[in-house]
Design a protein around this motif. Structure first.
Motif, PDB file in Angstrom:
ATOM      1  N   VAL A 188      -6.397  -8.470  -7.573  1.00 36.41           N
ATOM      2  CA  VAL A 188      -7.559  -9.030  -8.239  1.00 36.41           C
ATOM      3  C   VAL A 188      -8.419  -7.896  -8.771  1.00 36.41           C
ATOM      4  CG1 VAL A 188      -8.912  -9.115  -6.115  1.00 36.41           C
ATOM      5  CG2 VAL A 188      -9.422 -10.726  -7.951  1.00 36.41           C
ATOM      6  N   GLN A 189      -9.174  -8.175  -9.816  1.00 36.56           N
ATOM      7  CA  GLN A 189     -10.078  -7.172 -10.371  1.00 36.56           C
ATOM      8  C   GLN A 189     -11.358  -7.092  -9.541  1.00 36.56           C
ATOM      9  OE1 GLN A 189     -10.700  -8.157 -14.522  1.00 36.56           O
ATOM     10  NE2 GLN A 189      -8.824  -7.109 -15.119  1.00 36.56           N
ATOM     11  N   PRO A 190     -12.027  -5.960  -9.595  1.00 39.75           N
ATOM     12  CA  PRO A 190     -13.319  -5.854  -8.892  1.00 39.75           C
ATOM     13  C   PRO A 190     -14.263  -6.972  -9.305  1.00 39.75           C
ATOM     14  CG  PRO A 190     -12.614  -3.701  -9.639  1.00 39.75           C
ATOM     15  CD  PRO A 190     -11.646  -4.690 -10.238  1.00 39.75           C
ATOM     16  N   GLY A 191     -14.940  -7.529  -8.311  1.00 44.91           N
ATOM     17  CA  GLY A 191     -15.819  -8.657  -8.554  1.00 44.91           C
ATOM     18  C   GLY A 191     -15.146  -9.996  -8.388  1.00 44.91           C
ATOM     19  N   GLY A 192     -13.838  -9.990  -8.256  1.00 48.19           N
ATOM     20  CA  GLY A 192     -13.086 -11.228  -8.117  1.00 48.19           C
ATOM     21  C   GLY A 192     -13.101 -11.774  -6.702  1.00 48.19           C
ATOM     22  N   SER A 193     -12.375 -12.863  -6.514  1.00 44.86           N
ATOM     23  CA  SER A 193     -12.346 -13.558  -5.217  1.00 44.86           C
ATOM     24  C   SER A 193     -10.908 -13.863  -4.803  1.00 44.86           C
ATOM     25  CB  SER A 193     -13.120 -14.872  -5.304  1.00 44.86           C
ATOM     26  OG  SER A 193     -14.475 -14.665  -5.590  1.00 44.86           O
TER      27      SER A 193
ATOM     28  N   LEU B 144     -15.201  -8.840  -4.555  1.00 43.72           N
ATOM     29  CA  LEU B 144     -14.290  -7.847  -4.000  1.00 43.72           C
ATOM     30  C   LEU B 144     -14.478  -6.493  -4.667  1.00 43.72           C
ATOM     31  CD1 LEU B 144     -11.196 -10.128  -3.551  1.00 43.72           C
ATOM     32  CD2 LEU B 144     -12.226  -8.738  -1.751  1.00 43.72           C
ATOM     33  N   LYS B 145     -14.295  -5.462  -3.857  1.00 40.13           N
ATOM     34  CA  LYS B 145     -14.448  -4.075  -4.301  1.00 40.13           C
ATOM     35  C   LYS B 145     -13.134  -3.340  -4.103  1.00 40.13           C
ATOM     36  CE  LYS B 145     -19.209  -4.072  -2.563  1.00 40.13           C
ATOM     37  NZ  LYS B 145     -20.169  -3.388  -1.649  1.00 40.13           N
ATOM     38  N   PRO B 146     -12.932  -2.249  -4.818  1.00 38.99           N
ATOM     39  CA  PRO B 146     -11.694  -1.473  -4.617  1.00 38.99           C
ATOM     40  C   PRO B 146     -11.511  -1.033  -3.169  1.00 38.99           C
ATOM     41  CG  PRO B 146     -12.747  -0.814  -6.649  1.00 38.99           C
ATOM     42  CD  PRO B 146     -13.692  -1.768  -5.975  1.00 38.99           C
ATOM     43  N   GLU B 147     -12.599  -0.773  -2.466  1.00 40.22           N
ATOM     44  CA  GLU B 147     -12.493  -0.342  -1.072  1.00 40.22           C
ATOM     45  C   GLU B 147     -12.085  -1.471  -0.130  1.00 40.22           C
ATOM     46  OE1 GLU B 147     -15.076   0.145  -3.154  1.00 40.22           O
ATOM     47  OE2 GLU B 147     -17.005  -0.036  -2.095  1.00 40.22           O
TER      48      GLU B 147
ATOM     49  N   TRP C 220      -1.155 -10.553  16.665  1.00 33.15           N
ATOM     50  CA  TRP C 220      -1.329 -10.149  15.272  1.00 33.15           C
ATOM     51  C   TRP C 220      -0.335 -10.906  14.396  1.00 33.15           C
ATOM     52  CZ3 TRP C 220      -4.698  -6.156  13.630  1.00 33.15           C
ATOM     53  CH2 TRP C 220      -5.313  -5.444  14.660  1.00 33.15           C
ATOM     54  N   GLY C 221      -0.774 -11.213  13.173  1.00 32.90           N
ATOM     55  CA  GLY C 221       0.143 -11.730  12.184  1.00 32.90           C
ATOM     56  C   GLY C 221       0.886 -10.581  11.512  1.00 32.90           C
ATOM     57  N   GLN C 222       1.686 -10.920  10.512  1.00 29.36           N
ATOM     58  CA  GLN C 222       2.481  -9.894   9.845  1.00 29.36           C
ATOM     59  C   GLN C 222       1.710  -9.204   8.727  1.00 29.36           C
ATOM     60  OE1 GLN C 222       2.626 -13.032   8.996  1.00 29.36           O
ATOM     61  NE2 GLN C 222       2.614 -13.008   6.749  1.00 29.36           N
ATOM     62  N   GLY C 223       0.608  -9.775   8.317  1.00 28.31           N
ATOM     63  CA  GLY C 223      -0.245  -9.157   7.313  1.00 28.31           C
ATOM     64  C   GLY C 223       0.010  -9.657   5.905  1.00 28.31           C
ATOM     65  N   THR C 224      -1.035  -9.585   5.084  1.00 27.72           N
ATOM     66  CA  THR C 224      -0.927  -9.932   3.671  1.00 27.72           C
ATOM     67  C   THR C 224      -1.705  -8.888   2.866  1.00 27.72           C
ATOM     68  OG1 THR C 224      -1.218 -11.701   2.028  1.00 27.72           O
ATOM     69  CG2 THR C 224      -2.931 -11.515   3.701  1.00 27.72           C
ATOM     70  N   GLN C 225      -1.108  -8.429   1.781  1.00 26.62           N
ATOM     71  CA  GLN C 225      -1.691  -7.333   1.000  1.00 26.62           C
ATOM     72  C   GLN C 225      -2.765  -7.861   0.055  1.00 26.62           C
ATOM     73  OE1 GLN C 225      -0.933  -3.830   0.953  1.00 26.62           O
ATOM     74  NE2 GLN C 225      -2.747  -3.787  -0.357  1.00 26.62           N
ATOM     75  N   VAL C 226      -3.896  -7.187   0.063  1.00 26.31           N
ATOM     76  CA  VAL C 226      -4.965  -7.443  -0.903  1.00 26.31           C
ATOM     77  C   VAL C 226      -5.206  -6.151  -1.673  1.00 26.31           C
ATOM     78  CG1 VAL C 226      -7.422  -7.935  -1.185  1.00 26.31           C
ATOM     79  CG2 VAL C 226      -6.057  -9.252   0.458  1.00 26.31           C
ATOM     80  N   THR C 227      -5.117  -6.235  -2.992  1.00 23.92           N
ATOM     81  CA  THR C 227      -5.328  -5.073  -3.847  1.00 23.92           C
ATOM     82  C   THR C 227      -6.426  -5.395  -4.855  1.00 23.92           C
ATOM     83  OG1 THR C 227      -3.009  -4.427  -3.635  1.00 23.92           O
ATOM     84  CG2 THR C 227      -4.266  -3.449  -5.443  1.00 23.92           C
ATOM     85  N   VAL C 228      -7.451  -4.564  -4.864  1.00 26.98           N
ATOM     86  CA  VAL C 228      -8.567  -4.749  -5.792  1.00 26.98           C
ATOM     87  C   VAL C 228      -8.594  -3.551  -6.740  1.00 26.98           C
ATOM     88  CG1 VAL C 228     -11.032  -5.177  -6.044  1.00 26.98           C
ATOM     89  CG2 VAL C 228      -9.823  -5.941  -3.976  1.00 26.98           C
ATOM     90  N   SER C 229      -8.287  -3.818  -7.994  1.00 27.37           N
ATOM     91  CA  SER C 229      -8.169  -2.723  -8.945  1.00 27.37           C
ATOM     92  C   SER C 229      -8.376  -3.238 -10.360  1.00 27.37           C
ATOM     93  CB  SER C 229      -6.780  -2.089  -8.825  1.00 27.37           C
ATOM     94  OG  SER C 229      -6.566  -1.132  -9.840  1.00 27.37           O
TER      95      SER C 229
END
Length: 121
Positions: A12-17, A86-89, A111-120
């Motif tokens: 997602v782009q910065p500022g997105g949800s 959302l922010k890049p960090e 713990w779960g297996q995880g899901t990737q979130v990328t903000v860029s």
């Protein structure tokens, strides 16, 4: 057998949800606190948010307060993390995490297996 399955991650782009979901099985979610942690590349895992099972009290890391909202639906054995502004960090692998008891002060249990979130951009 306890299983936690996350979904909803993506780019997602910065500022997105984004809205993350975690479906729990193998135990009664309503009896336990549950939350989210994340791990960014090259960094240690950090707690993001947690919600208790008794009074629904919520906790947030300072870095996400006012932007993220955790909620749970015990009937669906599911916990959600609504992430806004959302922010890049915020880029990280997000993990669903259960506690060993009803409060967010109980030790981490699963713990779960995880899901990737990328903000860029």
């Amino acid at each position: 057998q306890v299983q936690l399955v996350e979904s909803g991650g993506g780019s997602v782009q910065p500022g997105g949800s984004l809205r993350l979901s975690c479906v729990a099985s193998g135990f009664t979610l309503g009896n336990y606190a549950i939350g989210w942690s994340r791990q960014a590349p090259g960094k240690e895992r950090e707690g993001v948010s947690c919600i208790s099972s008794t009074d629904g009290k919520t906790y947030y890391a300072d870095s996400v307060k006012g932007r993220f909202t955790i909620s749970r639906d015990n009937a669906k054995n599911t916990v959600y993390l609504q992430m806004n502004s959302l922010k890049p960090e915020d880029t990280a692998v997000y993990y669903c995490v259960t506690r060993s008891g009803s409060t967010c002060f109980n030790r981490v249990a699963n713990w779960g297996q995880g899901t990737q979130v990328t903000v860029s951009s």
